[in-house]
Scaffold this motif. Structure first.
Motif, mmCIF file in Angstrom:
data_model
loop_
_atom_site.group_PDB
_atom_site.id
_atom_site.type_symbol
_atom_site.label_atom_id
_atom_site.label_comp_id
_atom_site.label_asym_id
_atom_site.label_seq_id
_atom_site.Cartn_x
_atom_site.Cartn_y
_atom_site.Cartn_z
ATOM 1 N N SER A 54 -3.151 -0.955 1.310
ATOM 2 C CA SER A 54 -3.908 0.258 1.447
ATOM 3 C C SER A 54 -4.305 0.536 -0.076
ATOM 4 N N GLU A 55 -5.451 1.411 -0.408
ATOM 5 C CA GLU A 55 -5.846 1.723 -1.478
ATOM 6 C C GLU A 55 -4.980 2.157 -2.395
ATOM 7 N N ARG A 56 -4.084 2.990 -1.785
ATOM 8 C CA ARG A 56 -2.985 3.900 -2.425
ATOM 9 C C ARG A 56 -2.115 2.848 -3.224
ATOM 10 N N ASP A 57 -1.685 1.839 -2.228
ATOM 11 C CA ASP A 57 -0.739 0.735 -2.755
ATOM 12 C C ASP A 57 -1.555 -0.114 -3.901
ATOM 13 N N SER A 58 -2.799 -0.166 -3.615
ATOM 14 C CA SER A 58 -3.318 -0.852 -4.926
ATOM 15 C C SER A 58 -3.574 -0.258 -6.200
ATOM 16 N N ASP A 59 -3.310 1.300 -6.096
ATOM 17 C CA ASP A 59 -3.215 1.846 -7.426
ATOM 18 C C ASP A 59 -1.765 1.875 -7.906
ATOM 19 N N LEU A 60 -1.048 1.595 -7.270
ATOM 20 C CA LEU A 60 0.536 1.601 -7.854
ATOM 21 C C LEU A 60 0.891 0.619 -9.052
ATOM 22 N N PRO A 61 1.566 0.996 -9.916
ATOM 23 C CA PRO A 61 2.067 0.097 -11.064
ATOM 24 C C PRO A 61 2.646 -0.948 -10.433
ATOM 25 N N ASP A 62 2.716 -2.221 -11.171
ATOM 26 C CA ASP A 62 3.432 -3.406 -10.739
ATOM 27 C C ASP A 62 4.793 -3.146 -10.452
ATOM 28 N N ALA A 63 5.379 -2.323 -11.615
ATOM 29 C CA ALA A 63 7.125 -2.285 -11.289
ATOM 30 C C ALA A 63 7.289 -1.420 -10.012
ATOM 31 N N LEU A 64 6.531 -0.447 -9.477
ATOM 32 C CA LEU A 64 6.806 -0.112 -8.271
ATOM 33 C C LEU A 64 6.700 -1.049 -7.109
ATOM 34 N N LEU A 65 5.587 -1.724 -7.248
ATOM 35 C CA LEU A 65 5.401 -2.552 -5.997
ATOM 36 C C LEU A 65 6.273 -3.627 -6.012
ATOM 37 N N VAL A 66 6.824 -4.028 -7.198
ATOM 38 C CA VAL A 66 7.917 -4.991 -7.438
ATOM 39 C C VAL A 66 9.084 -4.483 -6.529
ATOM 40 N N GLU A 67 9.576 -3.337 -6.841
ATOM 41 C CA GLU A 67 10.710 -2.809 -6.272
ATOM 42 C C GLU A 67 10.550 -2.649 -4.622
ATOM 43 N N ARG A 68 9.404 -2.193 -4.197
ATOM 44 C CA ARG A 68 9.166 -2.213 -2.868
ATOM 45 C C ARG A 68 9.135 -3.433 -2.284
ATOM 46 N N ALA A 69 8.446 -4.551 -2.878
ATOM 47 C CA ALA A 69 8.556 -5.928 -2.227
ATOM 48 C C ALA A 69 9.765 -6.322 -2.418
ATOM 49 N N ARG A 70 10.766 -6.017 -3.190
ATOM 50 C CA ARG A 70 12.026 -6.549 -3.181
ATOM 51 C C ARG A 70 13.157 -6.028 -1.894
ATOM 52 N N ARG A 71 12.331 -4.800 -1.362
ATOM 53 C CA ARG A 71 13.040 -4.241 -0.086
ATOM 54 C C ARG A 71 12.560 -4.917 1.148
ATOM 55 N N GLY A 72 11.466 -5.706 0.848
ATOM 56 C CA GLY A 72 10.747 -6.482 2.170
ATOM 57 C C GLY A 72 9.422 -5.683 2.594
ATOM 58 N N GLU A 73 8.990 -4.756 1.725
ATOM 59 C CA GLU A 73 7.804 -4.250 1.985
ATOM 60 C C GLU A 73 6.707 -5.173 2.178
ATOM 61 N N ALA A 74 6.081 -5.842 3.125
ATOM 62 C CA ALA A 74 5.012 -6.737 2.952
ATOM 63 C C ALA A 74 3.878 -6.138 2.481
ATOM 64 N N VAL A 75 3.475 -4.795 2.699
ATOM 65 C CA VAL A 75 2.387 -4.063 2.067
ATOM 66 C C VAL A 75 2.405 -4.242 0.522
ATOM 67 N N ALA A 76 3.543 -3.811 -0.136
ATOM 68 C CA ALA A 76 3.686 -3.846 -1.427
ATOM 69 C C ALA A 76 3.444 -5.292 -2.089
ATOM 70 N N PHE A 77 3.984 -6.374 -1.278
ATOM 71 C CA PHE A 77 3.965 -7.673 -1.701
ATOM 72 C C PHE A 77 2.361 -8.212 -1.686
ATOM 73 N N GLU A 78 1.687 -7.647 -0.578
ATOM 74 C CA GLU A 78 0.288 -8.172 -0.630
ATOM 75 C C GLU A 78 -0.444 -7.466 -1.690
ATOM 76 N N ALA A 79 0.007 -6.224 -1.874
ATOM 77 C CA ALA A 79 -1.205 -5.803 -2.926
ATOM 78 C C ALA A 79 -0.706 -6.190 -4.230
ATOM 79 N N LEU A 80 0.290 -6.658 -4.384
ATOM 80 C CA LEU A 80 0.708 -7.758 -5.731
ATOM 81 C C LEU A 80 -0.242 -9.088 -5.550
ATOM 82 N N VAL A 81 -0.329 -9.633 -4.525
ATOM 83 C CA VAL A 81 -1.008 -10.690 -4.474
ATOM 84 C C VAL A 81 -2.438 -10.664 -4.652
ATOM 85 N N ARG A 82 -3.002 -9.418 -4.260
ATOM 86 C CA ARG A 82 -4.424 -9.070 -4.397
ATOM 87 C C ARG A 82 -4.623 -8.857 -5.638
#
Lengths: 190, 119
Positions: free
Chosen positions: A3-31
């Motif tokens: 989502s747009e909200r995810d795309s605004d989050l800093p990398d550190a937060l997205l990484v933490e969420r991706a570590r917990r297996g959140e596909a949405v956070a990982f996708e935001a990192l990819v994009r």
């Protein structure tokens, strides 16, 4: 989809969420980092198709090894190291498997529709000019001019000094200007 | 410096939206297994996390109770407590308990008197 909200989050937060297996956070990192990763791969491999393969492979490797990342806010330079390693392995593998030159492989992967013909021509010109630079010069000029990275960030990602990053950029631009001609650059300037 | 920038936008892989979306999708598919493993692991760790605080609180209370009980018992002489406790527990008459403590051997007459007093 991220989502747009995810795309605004800093990398550190997205990484933490991706570590917990959140596909949405990982996708935001990819994009967010796909283009930079692709540019580094393209700089090392010279072929759009190979760069695409290596970029995808690098992201998959990144999620598998995400726990190795000590400082999540440094995701981008860490990812670029993975891209570089994958690209080098891919390059060596291909060298063993095939004797095709880089440019020939690159051209083979550039079949486009008619509507993309002009962009394809420009791309061909740029790729050809870029092939005259060294790997490191290509990486620096693409990350700086395409991605807008600072020399400090480039230096960290490519494991060189800021001074060397500036030097590579200067030489790369000069070579590209000579190769492409000022007319071309003016016509297609950003 | 910005003016010197070379326009590499024809190389931009995200310009071809369809191709870019396909690449993102492909990465997502490849990463699906790893992400699922991470979710499973996170849920186990999460459950432990939910139980962690109550368990810690219970352990702390048990610790405090144990330490205070130990300190209270340490305050009075242990041997005396043991002697009195055993004598009372088995219903031993007081004079007999006194003989046991003092290591004196009572005479037969003292024993009879003690037993009569008790009954």
């Amino acid at each position: 989809m991220a989502s747009e909200r995810d795309s605004d989050l800093p990398d550190a937060l997205l990484v933490e969420r991706a570590r917990r297996g959140e596909a949405v956070a990982f996708e935001a990192l990819v994009r967010r980092h796909y283009r930079a990763a692709y540019m580094v791969a393209l700089a090392l491999l010279g072929s759009a198709m190979d760069a695409e393969d290596v970029t995808q492979d690098a992201f998959v490797r990144a999620i598998e090894r995400l726990d190795d990342l000590q400082r999540p806010e440094r995701f981008a330079p860490w990812l670029m190291q993975i891209v570089r390693n994958r690209a080098r392995n891919y390059h060596n593998y291909r060298r063993v498997r095939s004797t095709q030159p880089l440019d020939a492989v690159s051209a083979a992967g550039d079949a486009d529709t008619e509507g993309d013909a002009e962009r394809s021509d420009l791309r061909g010109e740029l790729e050809s000019a870029l092939s005259e630079l060294s790997e490191i010069q290509r990486e620096v000029v693409l990350l700086h001019d395409m991605e807008g990275w600072k020399h400090r960030e480039i230096a960290e990602a490519l494991d060189l000094s800021e001074g060397m990053s500036r030097q590579h950029l200067m030489v790369a631009r000069r070579t590209l200007r000579e190769r492409l001609g000022e007319g071309f650059l003016r016509e297609h300037s950003a | 410096m910005t003016d010197d920038r070379i326009d590499f936008s024809p190389l931009d892989p995200t310009k071809d939206t369809e191709r870019f979306e396909a690449a993102v999708h492909s990465i997502g598919v490849e990463a699906r297994g790893e992400l699922a493993r991470r979710r499973a692991r996170a849920s186990v760790v999460g459950q432990l996390g939910l139980w962690w605080k109550p368990l810690l609180a219970a352990a702390a209370i048990t610790g405090i109770v144990s330490v205070s009980a130990l300190l209270r018992f340490q305050a009075s002489p242990a041997t005396e407590l043991a002697d009195v406790g055993i004598a009372e527990a088995i219903g031993m008459p007081d004079p007999v308990a006194e003989w046991v403590r003092s290591d004196e051997v009572p005479s037969m007459s003292e024993l009879i008197v003690a037993m009569e007093d008790e009954s």
